[in-house]
Design a protein around this motif. Structure first.
Motif, PDB file in Angstrom:
ATOM      1  N   ARG A  77       0.820  -1.117   0.093  1.00  0.00           N
ATOM      2  CA  ARG A  77      -0.010  -0.053  -0.177  1.00  0.00           C
ATOM      3  C   ARG A  77       0.739   1.440   0.084  1.00  0.00           C
ATOM      4  O   ARG A  77       0.181   2.277  -0.474  1.00  0.00           O
ATOM      5  CB  ARG A  77      -0.945   0.102   1.210  1.00  0.00           C
ATOM      6  N   CYS A  78       2.099   1.064   0.380  1.00  0.00           N
ATOM      7  CA  CYS A  78       3.117   2.291   0.524  1.00  0.00           C
ATOM      8  C   CYS A  78       4.094   2.228  -0.405  1.00  0.00           C
ATOM      9  O   CYS A  78       5.239   2.975  -0.263  1.00  0.00           O
ATOM     10  CB  CYS A  78       3.611   2.383   2.019  1.00  0.00           C
ATOM     11  N   ALA A  79       3.967   1.274  -1.542  1.00  0.00           N
ATOM     12  CA  ALA A  79       5.039   1.247  -2.374  1.00  0.00           C
ATOM     13  C   ALA A  79       4.902   2.787  -3.333  1.00  0.00           C
ATOM     14  O   ALA A  79       3.748   3.327  -3.476  1.00  0.00           O
ATOM     15  CB  ALA A  79       4.707   0.025  -3.432  1.00  0.00           C
ATOM     16  N   THR A  80       5.906   3.318  -3.556  1.00  0.00           N
ATOM     17  CA  THR A  80       6.164   4.314  -4.383  1.00  0.00           C
ATOM     18  C   THR A  80       7.268   4.345  -5.447  1.00  0.00           C
ATOM     19  O   THR A  80       8.340   3.749  -5.164  1.00  0.00           O
ATOM     20  CB  THR A  80       6.471   5.547  -3.424  1.00  0.00           C
ATOM     21  N   PRO A  81       6.928   4.917  -6.629  1.00  0.00           N
ATOM     22  CA  PRO A  81       8.192   5.167  -7.545  1.00  0.00           C
ATOM     23  C   PRO A  81       9.163   6.069  -7.169  1.00  0.00           C
ATOM     24  O   PRO A  81       8.853   6.996  -6.114  1.00  0.00           O
ATOM     25  CB  PRO A  81       7.628   5.767  -8.589  1.00  0.00           C
ATOM     26  N   THR A  82      10.572   6.108  -7.141  1.00  0.00           N
ATOM     27  CA  THR A  82      11.463   6.615  -6.472  1.00  0.00           C
ATOM     28  C   THR A  82      11.861   7.800  -7.518  1.00  0.00           C
ATOM     29  O   THR A  82      13.158   7.998  -7.707  1.00  0.00           O
ATOM     30  CB  THR A  82      12.844   5.687  -6.253  1.00  0.00           C
ATOM     31  N   THR A  83      10.928   8.519  -7.824  1.00  0.00           N
ATOM     32  CA  THR A  83      11.046   9.737  -8.671  1.00  0.00           C
ATOM     33  C   THR A  83      10.802  11.025  -8.028  1.00  0.00           C
ATOM     34  O   THR A  83      10.137  10.907  -6.838  1.00  0.00           O
ATOM     35  CB  THR A  83      10.329   9.529  -9.996  1.00  0.00           C
ATOM     36  N   GLY A  84      10.986  12.132  -8.539  1.00  0.00           N
ATOM     37  CA  GLY A  84      10.616  13.448  -8.104  1.00  0.00           C
ATOM     38  C   GLY A  84      11.222  13.741  -6.483  1.00  0.00           C
ATOM     39  O   GLY A  84      12.476  13.653  -6.596  1.00  0.00           O
ATOM     40  N   GLY A  85      10.398  13.807  -5.823  1.00  0.00           N
ATOM     41  CA  GLY A  85      10.687  14.229  -4.561  1.00  0.00           C
ATOM     42  C   GLY A  85      11.128  13.092  -3.336  1.00  0.00           C
ATOM     43  O   GLY A  85      11.370  13.294  -2.304  1.00  0.00           O
ATOM     44  N   HIS A  86      11.022  11.740  -3.998  1.00  0.00           N
ATOM     45  CA  HIS A  86      11.471  10.773  -3.314  1.00  0.00           C
ATOM     46  C   HIS A  86      12.903  10.983  -2.684  1.00  0.00           C
ATOM     47  O   HIS A  86      13.866  11.326  -3.212  1.00  0.00           O
ATOM     48  CB  HIS A  86      11.078   9.228  -3.889  1.00  0.00           C
ATOM     49  N   PRO A  87      12.991  10.149  -1.308  1.00  0.00           N
ATOM     50  CA  PRO A  87      14.543  10.400  -0.699  1.00  0.00           C
ATOM     51  C   PRO A  87      15.369   9.632  -1.617  1.00  0.00           C
ATOM     52  O   PRO A  87      16.536   9.960  -1.403  1.00  0.00           O
ATOM     53  CB  PRO A  87      14.177   9.845   0.636  1.00  0.00           C
ATOM     54  N   LEU A  88      15.111   8.700  -2.200  1.00  0.00           N
ATOM     55  CA  LEU A  88      15.905   7.838  -3.117  1.00  0.00           C
ATOM     56  C   LEU A  88      16.207   8.221  -4.627  1.00  0.00           C
ATOM     57  O   LEU A  88      16.909   7.482  -5.202  1.00  0.00           O
ATOM     58  CB  LEU A  88      15.763   6.191  -3.076  1.00  0.00           C
ATOM     59  N   ALA A  89      15.454   9.521  -5.004  1.00  0.00           N
ATOM     60  CA  ALA A  89      15.665  10.033  -6.051  1.00  0.00           C
ATOM     61  C   ALA A  89      16.838  10.052  -6.938  1.00  0.00           C
ATOM     62  O   ALA A  89      17.168   9.882  -7.915  1.00  0.00           O
ATOM     63  CB  ALA A  89      14.890  11.294  -6.207  1.00  0.00           C
TER      64      ALA A  89
END
Length: 113
Positions: A77-89
């Motif tokens: 449910r909390c999976a997110t792409p690591t783009t934009g403002g993601h800490p791993l971007a």
């Protein structure tokens, strides 16, 4: 988990989740998803206990982060792409590129194993 080689066009989810089973999986944070592990719709996964989760490529070579709930169980449910403002971007290009290259290199050994 061992998977028999399948054609690239046959990337149906095989994770036993009632939401995704047998379908092409394009959304990883769908409501009602009960995936406990990775599936054929994810070409390459990197377990990353240092950041309490895993990084994986989707079918379109987009790098995603999924947090761990406990060993072997993921909070999709909390999976997110690591783009934009993601800490791993900042690491997305490096890690995503490495996983994509590794997937290509390992395909050469599919029939040897």
């Amino acid at each position: 988990m061992y998977q028999t080689p399948r054609p690239a066009y046959d990337l149906a989810c095989d994770c036993d989740c009632p939401i995704h089973r047998g379908h092409l999986r394009s959304v990883y944070n769908a409501p009602g998803c009960r995936c406990l592990t990775s599936c054929a719709s994810q070409p390459m996964t990197l377990l990353a206990p240092q950041i309490h989760g895993a990084l994986f490529l989707d079918r379109n070579d987009t790098l995603w982060f999924v947090p761990a709930l406990q060993p072997g169980h993921w909070d999709w449910r909390c999976a997110t792409p690591t783009t934009g403002g993601h800490p791993l971007a900042e690491t997305t290009t490096t890690i995503g590129g490495f996983l994509a290259e590794t997937q290509v290199w390992l395909r050469a050994y599919v029939h040897d194993l």
